[in-house]
Design a protein around this motif. Sequence first.
Motif, PDB file in Angstrom:
ATOM      1  N   THR A 320       0.931  -1.192  -0.042  1.00 50.92           N
ATOM      2  CA  THR A 320       0.026   0.002  -0.026  1.00 50.92           C
ATOM      3  C   THR A 320       0.903   1.181   0.032  1.00 50.92           C
ATOM      4  O   THR A 320       0.557   2.332  -0.776  1.00 50.92           O
ATOM      5  N   ALA A 321       2.078   1.359   0.537  1.00 49.79           N
ATOM      6  CA  ALA A 321       2.849   2.491   0.731  1.00 49.79           C
ATOM      7  C   ALA A 321       3.666   2.442  -0.604  1.00 49.79           C
ATOM      8  O   ALA A 321       3.804   3.547  -0.895  1.00 49.79           O
ATOM      9  N   ALA A 322       3.804   1.204  -1.265  1.00 52.03           N
ATOM     10  CA  ALA A 322       4.684   1.286  -2.422  1.00 52.03           C
ATOM     11  C   ALA A 322       3.652   1.744  -3.502  1.00 52.03           C
ATOM     12  O   ALA A 322       4.297   2.597  -4.538  1.00 52.03           O
ATOM     13  N   ALA A 323       2.579   1.622  -3.455  1.00 56.61           N
ATOM     14  CA  ALA A 323       1.508   2.315  -4.255  1.00 56.61           C
ATOM     15  C   ALA A 323       1.627   3.745  -4.262  1.00 56.61           C
ATOM     16  O   ALA A 323       1.542   4.420  -5.369  1.00 56.61           O
ATOM     17  N   GLY A 324       1.612   4.240  -3.099  1.00 53.27           N
ATOM     18  CA  GLY A 324       1.918   5.807  -2.833  1.00 53.27           C
ATOM     19  C   GLY A 324       3.162   6.272  -3.535  1.00 53.27           C
ATOM     20  O   GLY A 324       3.321   7.246  -4.222  1.00 53.27           O
ATOM     21  N   LEU A 325       4.358   5.510  -3.294  1.00 58.27           N
ATOM     22  CA  LEU A 325       5.515   5.820  -4.098  1.00 58.27           C
ATOM     23  C   LEU A 325       5.472   5.776  -5.689  1.00 58.27           C
ATOM     24  O   LEU A 325       6.041   6.635  -6.324  1.00 58.27           O
ATOM     25  N   SER A 389      -7.312   0.583  -0.365  1.00 58.53           N
ATOM     26  CA  SER A 389      -7.691   2.007  -0.830  1.00 58.53           C
ATOM     27  C   SER A 389      -6.731   3.005  -0.243  1.00 58.53           C
ATOM     28  O   SER A 389      -5.726   2.981   0.460  1.00 58.53           O
ATOM     29  N   ALA A 390      -6.652   4.175  -1.054  1.00 61.05           N
ATOM     30  CA  ALA A 390      -5.922   5.323  -1.312  1.00 61.05           C
ATOM     31  C   ALA A 390      -5.921   5.751   0.274  1.00 61.05           C
ATOM     32  O   ALA A 390      -4.740   6.449   0.355  1.00 61.05           O
ATOM     33  N   ASP A 391      -6.864   6.023   0.967  1.00 61.43           N
ATOM     34  CA  ASP A 391      -6.796   6.555   2.351  1.00 61.43           C
ATOM     35  C   ASP A 391      -6.662   5.734   3.239  1.00 61.43           C
ATOM     36  O   ASP A 391      -6.584   6.136   4.561  1.00 61.43           O
ATOM     37  N   THR A 392      -5.976   4.450   3.041  1.00 58.20           N
ATOM     38  CA  THR A 392      -5.529   3.439   4.164  1.00 58.20           C
ATOM     39  C   THR A 392      -4.025   3.358   4.235  1.00 58.20           C
ATOM     40  O   THR A 392      -3.136   3.547   3.365  1.00 58.20           O
ATOM     41  N   VAL A 393      -3.718   3.584   5.594  1.00 60.75           N
ATOM     42  CA  VAL A 393      -2.287   3.631   5.976  1.00 60.75           C
ATOM     43  C   VAL A 393      -2.156   2.169   6.655  1.00 60.75           C
ATOM     44  O   VAL A 393      -2.839   1.920   7.682  1.00 60.75           O
ATOM     45  N   THR A 394      -1.038   1.620   6.450  1.00 59.90           N
ATOM     46  CA  THR A 394      -0.718   0.315   7.235  1.00 59.90           C
ATOM     47  C   THR A 394       0.522   0.202   7.714  1.00 59.90           C
ATOM     48  O   THR A 394       1.338   1.148   7.623  1.00 59.90           O
ATOM     49  N   ALA A 401      -0.965 -10.568   5.471  1.00 63.42           N
ATOM     50  CA  ALA A 401      -1.970  -9.429   5.309  1.00 63.42           C
ATOM     51  C   ALA A 401      -1.461  -8.200   5.919  1.00 63.42           C
ATOM     52  O   ALA A 401      -1.061  -8.221   7.107  1.00 63.42           O
ATOM     53  N   GLU A 402      -1.704  -7.062   5.301  1.00 63.89           N
ATOM     54  CA  GLU A 402      -1.282  -5.874   5.767  1.00 63.89           C
ATOM     55  C   GLU A 402      -2.360  -5.455   6.979  1.00 63.89           C
ATOM     56  O   GLU A 402      -3.547  -5.761   6.947  1.00 63.89           O
ATOM     57  N   ILE A 403      -1.791  -4.910   8.069  1.00 64.38           N
ATOM     58  CA  ILE A 403      -2.605  -4.391   9.343  1.00 64.38           C
ATOM     59  C   ILE A 403      -2.799  -2.962   9.099  1.00 64.38           C
ATOM     60  O   ILE A 403      -1.855  -2.100   8.832  1.00 64.38           O
ATOM     61  N   PRO A 404      -3.895  -2.461   9.162  1.00 64.38           N
ATOM     62  CA  PRO A 404      -4.366  -0.915   9.108  1.00 64.38           C
ATOM     63  C   PRO A 404      -3.890  -0.178  10.354  1.00 64.38           C
ATOM     64  O   PRO A 404      -3.581  -0.807  11.514  1.00 64.38           O
ATOM     65  N   LEU A 405      -3.596   1.107  10.160  1.00 60.49           N
ATOM     66  CA  LEU A 405      -3.442   1.983  11.443  1.00 60.49           C
ATOM     67  C   LEU A 405      -4.351   1.891  12.446  1.00 60.49           C
ATOM     68  O   LEU A 405      -3.922   2.338  13.447  1.00 60.49           O
ATOM     69  N   ALA A 436      -0.984  10.337   1.206  1.00 58.53           N
ATOM     70  CA  ALA A 436      -1.437  11.514   0.649  1.00 58.53           C
ATOM     71  C   ALA A 436      -1.087  11.661  -0.479  1.00 58.53           C
ATOM     72  O   ALA A 436      -1.770  12.267  -1.463  1.00 58.53           O
ATOM     73  N   GLU A 437      -0.183  10.999  -1.262  1.00 63.28           N
ATOM     74  CA  GLU A 437       0.222  11.127  -2.614  1.00 63.28           C
ATOM     75  C   GLU A 437      -0.804  10.362  -3.581  1.00 63.28           C
ATOM     76  O   GLU A 437      -1.176  10.878  -4.592  1.00 63.28           O
ATOM     77  N   ARG A 438      -1.346   9.289  -3.029  1.00 60.71           N
ATOM     78  CA  ARG A 438      -2.338   8.351  -3.894  1.00 60.71           C
ATOM     79  C   ARG A 438      -3.744   9.349  -3.796  1.00 60.71           C
ATOM     80  O   ARG A 438      -4.640   9.094  -4.633  1.00 60.71           O
ATOM     81  N   GLN A 439      -3.961  10.364  -2.877  1.00 62.32           N
ATOM     82  CA  GLN A 439      -5.096  11.049  -3.217  1.00 62.32           C
ATOM     83  C   GLN A 439      -5.242  12.393  -3.527  1.00 62.32           C
ATOM     84  O   GLN A 439      -6.043  13.199  -3.598  1.00 62.32           O
ATOM     85  N   ARG A 440      -3.818  12.602  -4.083  1.00 60.01           N
ATOM     86  CA  ARG A 440      -3.917  13.812  -4.740  1.00 60.01           C
ATOM     87  C   ARG A 440      -4.907  13.964  -6.092  1.00 60.01           C
ATOM     88  O   ARG A 440      -5.110  13.032  -6.682  1.00 60.01           O
ATOM     89  N   PRO A 441      -5.274  15.180  -6.492  1.00 55.48           N
ATOM     90  CA  PRO A 441      -5.140  16.512  -5.689  1.00 55.48           C
ATOM     91  C   PRO A 441      -5.890  16.517  -4.549  1.00 55.48           C
ATOM     92  O   PRO A 441      -6.185  17.792  -4.089  1.00 55.48           O
ATOM     93  N   GLY A 442      -6.880  15.601  -4.091  1.00 51.10           N
ATOM     94  CA  GLY A 442      -7.487  16.104  -2.766  1.00 51.10           C
ATOM     95  C   GLY A 442      -6.828  15.955  -1.546  1.00 51.10           C
ATOM     96  O   GLY A 442      -5.643  15.769  -1.739  1.00 51.10           O
ATOM     97  N   PRO A 443      -7.599  16.322  -0.495  1.00 44.65           N
ATOM     98  CA  PRO A 443      -6.639  16.463   0.661  1.00 44.65           C
ATOM     99  C   PRO A 443      -6.502  14.992   1.408  1.00 44.65           C
ATOM    100  O   PRO A 443      -7.199  14.098   1.003  1.00 44.65           O
ATOM    101  N   PRO A 444      -5.587  14.808   2.077  1.00 47.55           N
ATOM    102  CA  PRO A 444      -5.342  13.722   2.803  1.00 47.55           C
ATOM    103  C   PRO A 444      -6.175  13.304   3.804  1.00 47.55           C
ATOM    104  O   PRO A 444      -6.562  14.144   4.666  1.00 47.55           O
ATOM    105  N   ARG A 445      -6.616  11.864   4.145  1.00 46.34           N
ATOM    106  CA  ARG A 445      -7.684  11.548   5.001  1.00 46.34           C
ATOM    107  C   ARG A 445      -6.947  11.243   6.258  1.00 46.34           C
ATOM    108  O   ARG A 445      -7.632  11.240   7.195  1.00 46.34           O
TER     109      ARG A 445
END
Length: 906
Positions: A320-325, A389-394, A401-405, A436-445
């Motif tokens: 999920t973090a790699a998708a943001g990169l 999903s784009a607003d998920t932080v693991t 399986a990834e564990i969410p925040l 936050a990069e995956r949610q551009r140009p919207g605000p981060p969740r």
Amino acid sequence: MPYVLWQATGVPWPDRISSWHDLGERLAEPISDPLVIDLLAVVGWVCWAAFACTVVREICWYTAHLPQLLHDRRTHKDHVAALSVKGSLAALCIGTLVIGLLSLWRPSTASAQQPSASHTVRPPIAVTAPLNPSTGRATGRMPAAPGPAKAATARFHPGHSERDAGAAAVRHVEYTVREGDTLWDIAHTHLGDALKWPRIYALNKDRVQRDGAQLADPDLLKSGWQLAIPVSHQPKSTPPSADGPANPSAPDTASQTSSAPPAPARPTPDQKPATGQQLDRTHPASARPRQDGDTADRKVEAKRGPAAIGFGEASLIGVTAAAGLLAARRYWYVYQRRVRRPDDEAPAPALSPLVDKAAQAAQAATQPRCPDDPEALVTRRTPPQQPRSADTVTIGVDDNAEIPLDVLATAGGCTWTGAGAEDAARALLTGILTAAERQRPGPPRVSAVVPEELAACLLPGLPPQFTALTQAADTAQAVRLAEQHLVVHARAQHDRDTPPSGPEAENIAEEAGPGSLVLLTVPDAAHIGQIQALAARSQPGILTVLTLDTPLPGAEHWHVAADGTTTMPGRSARHPGQLELFRLTPDAGRDMTEVLLGAHGQRPHLRALPNQQPPPRVARPQPTPGPEEPEPEPAATSDPPPTSASRPQQTTPVRLHVLGPVTLYVRGHDEPVGTNLRPEVHEFLALLAAHPTGLLAADIADKLQLEPGTEQNALKNLRRAVRRALRAATGISEREFILRQGELHKLHPDLIETDLSDFTLILKRAFSSAGESAPDALAHVRAALSHYCGPFAQGADHLWADAIREHLTTQATDAALRLAHQAEHTTAGPHQRDAILLLLEHLGAIHPDHERLTQHAIRLYQAAGRHDAARHAYTRLERHLSELGLEPDPATRVLLTPRAHPHQTR
């Protein structure tokens, strides 16, 4: 024949001849008709005697070699070929009779089933058991009780054992040819690759079928023939029914009429049982026996790829973090174009290998899942799991399986201690920034508040306010920001609970809430009470309080080891698996920070130490403009080639175009060839075109993401596909188009030329010989850009091609920008200015988001008095940048402001 001779002439020896003297007198008599008949009869009887001796000899030979004829029918052909014409006639007659009798009488195959009274139809395939050459016995175990299993045969072919995975035993399946079957279709169905049909042909060409015929023509198959098909793995079997017997060895009278494969044998004590993905590769999920707790979800999970991406022993992030990169990486390239100057000779900075590896995995994970294609030439690596999903932080992985925040948002907060706590916190902040990069140009969740001292330790170089991260001056300010977030959240909740009434309610859209906040700090004695009060109000989706090193009273205590392994006292029931937190070393965190800053057009900020003045900024001296010298106009007779030039004269049999869509052309033909080649073949050709000196097989496998262990077969299939297509198009059958020198692969320079090599060679001549003011620079640039019909490998999303694509784009745009810069600062004539505008329009159509191209185009349009064209160029740039969530630079917007230009010429 003896009967005919006896009836026609009888015994040709005369009765009155009783001695040699009588014979001499008989021969001295005048030749008469009876004498001629007698002589012919003698010749006939002698020939028949010779033929009878040959027949007797051949009968003895075939009788002695009968076992060999039963085993291999080629013995008959070899024997006939070695005889003379006289002997081959008898051998052909006797051999044909013997082969015919052997075809009529064929011993039945040893079967594992009991003969039944009712006639059963022979199935098209009979599963065979592997043979152990050392013992000559089949290694597969037979059922303990007679069952409905099909006839099983085992054959050993040394030639095929070497070819098929190097195993000592080769398993075959018997296939009954049906009407309309071809070797191509049979190989496609049972071997998974239609190109392997010669294996089936070589194995069965000398096999005598029931009708006495043989497979002499690969294109001629007769219905009812039996073919042996080599297989190197266990053939797929029909899944047993759910209500079948639990014990496969016990006979089931209710299922005697149906065939079911025996259950796979359990591993022996000296063998390691296959687990996870290995088990799914060797045995399909439908063929494995069900075990207690083995649910369908578990089987599907075993087929999924990894959820984490490792960077050596010290760093691990989630997909999920790699998708943001990956999202930040695209913005990073856009800003590199905006800040680069055309006169900069230094190469563009390269991305970190860690970021490239993460982006590569993220791209593979986001590709749509396609079913296995049996016609695919290469086998790709197993892609990672789909990112969340784009607003998920693991924060880590548990049971793949990834564990969410949200697991940290517990009442009382959470504390991380141990050798890996700092690296895990660094990975957590990076995960928030990449989300936050995956949610551009919207605000981060999800956002974070970190004291400045801690942020400088975890991710140095970030500005005080950067996308989803806010750096507080101290712990007190961080606490105040968290309290303000709770107030904003309470107000938003109140507004949602009491919506406005009346006609205005229909026009008020529901606004997004303030999101979730993560407070990351190292509490001190003065603020531990305030932090504890905030931690008591931790709630998923609203507030998460995480402290490092200093435990809070009532908070959960997580001990993080150096490898990310986490122990949580009293939480074993909630987390039955082993939780492993993501972690980043300082160097890896610095690499990712630079990419995130570059995605916003920023550079790392140097932090001023307390009681020290920041170093004074030295203004870079601006070059003073010198006297302007008019540039000589190009000669009227040497008109530069147009940008949209036709395809250049081809000097080799094949021309490969990679600047634009990957296309192949053959000399003498205007239409492209190889349009039906598979995408992996085009990718292979583009990769070799980008490396004209050659590329090692290991590097090719890494860039093409080939499955480990299949590299050699995959490269062989790719070379074969290229060879087949180009030989059919060119008629060249004795040379290889892909040269292979050991492990080095490259395009044959005498057979294949590329537009990339022409583009690079011509562009080097533009400014290398006579400098930037050379009169023929414009002609060279136009000739080079005539090859630049699009980005490298346009239309293909190959991540390895991004760096090559950006390098070639930089070369093309820099050449055009340098010419435009000359035209703006010299008294360029209308002819030269229009030619440069054509180049800018050509590149602007290919790269509409390149801002510097638009800036120079606007200046030249305004200098030519074409203000409408200048506004159109700006509108196009604004539209494409808005798709990326960006706006034109102020330096671009100010160009549309009316002002006087000292060098304007109309």
